[in-house]
Motif scaffolding. Structure first.
Motif, PDB file in Angstrom:
ATOM      1  N   SER A   4       0.690  -1.223  -0.103  1.00 44.83           N
ATOM      2  CA  SER A   4      -0.092  -0.078  -0.052  1.00 44.83           C
ATOM      3  C   SER A   4       0.694   1.320   0.079  1.00 44.83           C
ATOM      4  O   SER A   4       0.372   2.243  -0.202  1.00 44.83           O
ATOM      5  N   GLY A   5       2.067   1.264   0.217  1.00 45.25           N
ATOM      6  CA  GLY A   5       2.833   2.270   0.366  1.00 45.25           C
ATOM      7  C   GLY A   5       2.964   3.263  -0.804  1.00 45.25           C
ATOM      8  O   GLY A   5       2.653   4.583  -0.666  1.00 45.25           O
ATOM      9  N   PRO A   6       3.037   2.776  -1.934  1.00 46.46           N
ATOM     10  CA  PRO A   6       2.888   3.696  -3.047  1.00 46.46           C
ATOM     11  C   PRO A   6       1.403   4.365  -3.354  1.00 46.46           C
ATOM     12  O   PRO A   6       1.551   5.386  -4.010  1.00 46.46           O
ATOM     13  N   LYS A   7       0.402   3.684  -3.015  1.00 42.66           N
ATOM     14  CA  LYS A   7      -0.901   4.176  -3.091  1.00 42.66           C
ATOM     15  C   LYS A   7      -0.989   5.175  -2.178  1.00 42.66           C
ATOM     16  O   LYS A   7      -1.717   6.205  -2.489  1.00 42.66           O
ATOM     17  N   VAL A   8      -0.379   5.059  -0.900  1.00 46.11           N
ATOM     18  CA  VAL A   8      -0.485   6.287   0.002  1.00 46.11           C
ATOM     19  C   VAL A   8       0.295   7.506  -0.621  1.00 46.11           C
ATOM     20  O   VAL A   8      -0.156   8.678  -0.552  1.00 46.11           O
ATOM     21  N   MET A   9       1.420   7.211  -1.401  1.00 44.01           N
ATOM     22  CA  MET A   9       2.095   8.460  -1.794  1.00 44.01           C
ATOM     23  C   MET A   9       1.307   8.844  -3.001  1.00 44.01           C
ATOM     24  O   MET A   9       1.457  10.240  -3.173  1.00 44.01           O
ATOM     25  N   ALA A  10       0.548   8.173  -3.792  1.00 43.93           N
ATOM     26  CA  ALA A  10      -0.267   8.785  -4.874  1.00 43.93           C
ATOM     27  C   ALA A  10      -1.296   9.418  -4.411  1.00 43.93           C
ATOM     28  O   ALA A  10      -1.650  10.416  -4.942  1.00 43.93           O
ATOM     29  N   ALA A  11      -1.867   8.959  -3.277  1.00 42.19           N
ATOM     30  CA  ALA A  11      -2.834   9.951  -2.619  1.00 42.19           C
ATOM     31  C   ALA A  11      -2.264  11.297  -2.606  1.00 42.19           C
ATOM     32  O   ALA A  11      -3.117  12.291  -2.548  1.00 42.19           O
ATOM     33  N   LEU A  12      -1.078  11.696  -2.085  1.00 40.93           N
ATOM     34  CA  LEU A  12      -0.643  12.997  -1.702  1.00 40.93           C
ATOM     35  C   LEU A  12      -0.993  13.570  -3.165  1.00 40.93           C
ATOM     36  O   LEU A  12      -1.251  14.957  -3.179  1.00 40.93           O
ATOM     37  N   GLY A  13      -0.686  13.332  -4.377  1.00 39.63           N
ATOM     38  CA  GLY A  13      -0.712  14.012  -5.458  1.00 39.63           C
ATOM     39  C   GLY A  13      -2.033  14.124  -5.794  1.00 39.63           C
ATOM     40  O   GLY A  13      -2.530  15.363  -6.262  1.00 39.63           O
ATOM     41  N   ALA A  14      -3.197  13.488  -5.372  1.00 38.95           N
ATOM     42  CA  ALA A  14      -4.649  13.776  -5.489  1.00 38.95           C
ATOM     43  C   ALA A  14      -5.069  15.024  -4.943  1.00 38.95           C
ATOM     44  O   ALA A  14      -6.216  15.549  -5.022  1.00 38.95           O
ATOM     45  N   ILE A  15      -4.184  15.302  -3.888  1.00 34.57           N
ATOM     46  CA  ILE A  15      -4.765  16.432  -3.070  1.00 34.57           C
ATOM     47  C   ILE A  15      -3.801  17.597  -3.299  1.00 34.57           C
ATOM     48  O   ILE A  15      -3.805  18.720  -2.630  1.00 34.57           O
ATOM     49  N   GLY A  16      -3.116  17.681  -4.423  1.00 34.66           N
ATOM     50  CA  GLY A  16      -2.202  18.764  -4.804  1.00 34.66           C
ATOM     51  C   GLY A  16      -0.720  18.762  -3.805  1.00 34.66           C
ATOM     52  O   GLY A  16      -0.394  19.870  -3.673  1.00 34.66           O
ATOM     53  N   ALA A  17      -0.576  17.672  -3.311  1.00 33.30           N
ATOM     54  CA  ALA A  17       0.719  17.647  -2.236  1.00 33.30           C
ATOM     55  C   ALA A  17       1.643  16.673  -2.652  1.00 33.30           C
ATOM     56  O   ALA A  17       1.492  16.022  -3.845  1.00 33.30           O
ATOM     57  N   GLY A  18       2.845  16.731  -2.215  1.00 36.97           N
ATOM     58  CA  GLY A  18       4.092  15.764  -2.656  1.00 36.97           C
ATOM     59  C   GLY A  18       4.707  15.228  -1.379  1.00 36.97           C
ATOM     60  O   GLY A  18       4.419  15.916  -0.237  1.00 36.97           O
ATOM     61  N   PRO A  19       5.917  14.552  -1.442  1.00 36.63           N
ATOM     62  CA  PRO A  19       6.568  14.119  -0.387  1.00 36.63           C
ATOM     63  C   PRO A  19       7.152  15.109   0.685  1.00 36.63           C
ATOM     64  O   PRO A  19       7.230  15.090   1.838  1.00 36.63           O
ATOM     65  N   SER A  20       7.576  16.159  -0.175  1.00 42.15           N
ATOM     66  CA  SER A  20       8.106  17.052   0.641  1.00 42.15           C
ATOM     67  C   SER A  20       7.180  17.929   1.691  1.00 42.15           C
ATOM     68  O   SER A  20       7.730  18.626   2.516  1.00 42.15           O
ATOM     69  N   ASP A  21       5.689  17.738   1.246  1.00 43.31           N
ATOM     70  CA  ASP A  21       4.913  18.373   2.111  1.00 43.31           C
ATOM     71  C   ASP A  21       4.676  17.474   3.377  1.00 43.31           C
ATOM     72  O   ASP A  21       3.821  17.946   4.461  1.00 43.31           O
ATOM     73  N   VAL A  22       5.063  16.423   3.396  1.00 44.40           N
ATOM     74  CA  VAL A  22       4.656  15.315   4.569  1.00 44.40           C
ATOM     75  C   VAL A  22       5.659  15.999   5.833  1.00 44.40           C
ATOM     76  O   VAL A  22       6.927  15.583   5.796  1.00 44.40           O
ATOM     77  N   THR A  23       5.113  16.129   6.812  1.00 48.78           N
ATOM     78  CA  THR A  23       5.831  16.730   8.030  1.00 48.78           C
ATOM     79  C   THR A  23       5.634  15.784   9.320  1.00 48.78           C
ATOM     80  O   THR A  23       6.268  15.568  10.372  1.00 48.78           O
ATOM     81  N   ARG A  24       4.682  14.641   9.104  1.00 44.95           N
ATOM     82  CA  ARG A  24       4.086  13.872  10.234  1.00 44.95           C
ATOM     83  C   ARG A  24       3.775  12.628   9.636  1.00 44.95           C
ATOM     84  O   ARG A  24       2.928  12.426   8.718  1.00 44.95           O
TER      85      ARG A  24
END
Length: 239
Positions: free
Chosen positions: A45-65
């Motif tokens: 599921s890890g890649p799917k979680v990361m893909a979800a970031l793009g769906a809300i207009g975010a990316g890995p660098s936006d994740v702080t927690r």
């Protein structure tokens, strides 16, 4: 927005369907764009979680927690991948910290035959994850305006539910499921099935407008009353 990747729950809060509605993770976003991920499903599921970031207009660098409700492979399995992609460590209740760090599930309910069998078979059940620190009951996290830690032990020693106070969104974790109706988690997967039932009252002691489940779709219509009625029927709520 790719709605098949995320389901809006409230302003700044989304559910990530990781296996239909049956396995879910969650995203919370601050007004300044910082993103918190809560539960990351099984290993694949890890890649799917990361893909979800793009769906809300975010990316890995936006994740702080990164947060986990507990250290079971269907919640923590994808966390190692997400931690690598974001460069972030995980936070989890202090009673599950060592399990997350070692990639081992907490003990199963030894009073049940299947629980004893699962205990014997469970060896290194998910990739270990870096843990930043342990959470404590009642702590208010600086996440999207305030995320309250609610310790609901039983399913695991450190199992925690989370209340997003600004929107009244309650993430129950595995304290309770919503699979073909509200129900208890699978008994043999719990560290103590009796304790799981004994601590579930904490879910209705907090006011919430929406109940979100890591297993099953959310309840939007009178969720607190629905869970209260279930606990009354099960004999685990007085009054």
């Amino acid at each position: 927005m790719a709605r098949d990747l995320v389901v809006p729950l409230a302003p700044g809060v989304w559910r990530i369907p990781l296996l239909g509605d049956f396995f879910n993770g969650f995203v919370l976003r601050d007004d300044d764009g910082q993103v918190t991920l809560l539960d990351m499903g099984v290993a694949r599921s890890g890649p799917k979680v990361m893909a979800a970031l793009g769906a809300i207009g975010a990316g890995p660098s936006d994740v702080t927690r990164l947060l986990l409700t507990h250290a079971h492979p269907d919640h923590a399995g994808g966390a190692a991948h997400v931690a690598r992609e974001t460069g972030r460590s995980v936070e989890i209740h202090e009673d599950d910290v060592e399990h997350a760090r070692t990639g081992t599930s907490p003990p199963r309910d030894r009073s049940l035959r299947l629980g004893r069998l699962l205990d014997r078979l469970a060896k290194g059940s998910f990739d270990p994850v870096p843990v930043e620190r342990g959470l404590v009951d009642g702590e208010l996290l600086d996440v999207a305006g305030g995320l309250r830690v609610i310790h609901t032990p039983g399913h695991s020693p450190g199992h925690a539910s989370f209340l997003h106070e600004p929107t009244g969104t309650l993430v129950t974790g595995d304290a309770i499921f919503n699979v073909r109706g509200v129900r208890w988690p699978v008994a043999s997967f719990c560290t103590s099935y009796a304790m799981t039932k004994a601590t579930a009252h904490r879910l209705v002691e907090v006011d919430h407008a929406l109940a979100a489940f890591t297993h099953g779709p959310e309840l939007r219509d009178r969720p607190r009353q629905t869970i209260t009625d279930f606990l009354h029927r099960e004999g685990h709520l007085e009054g």
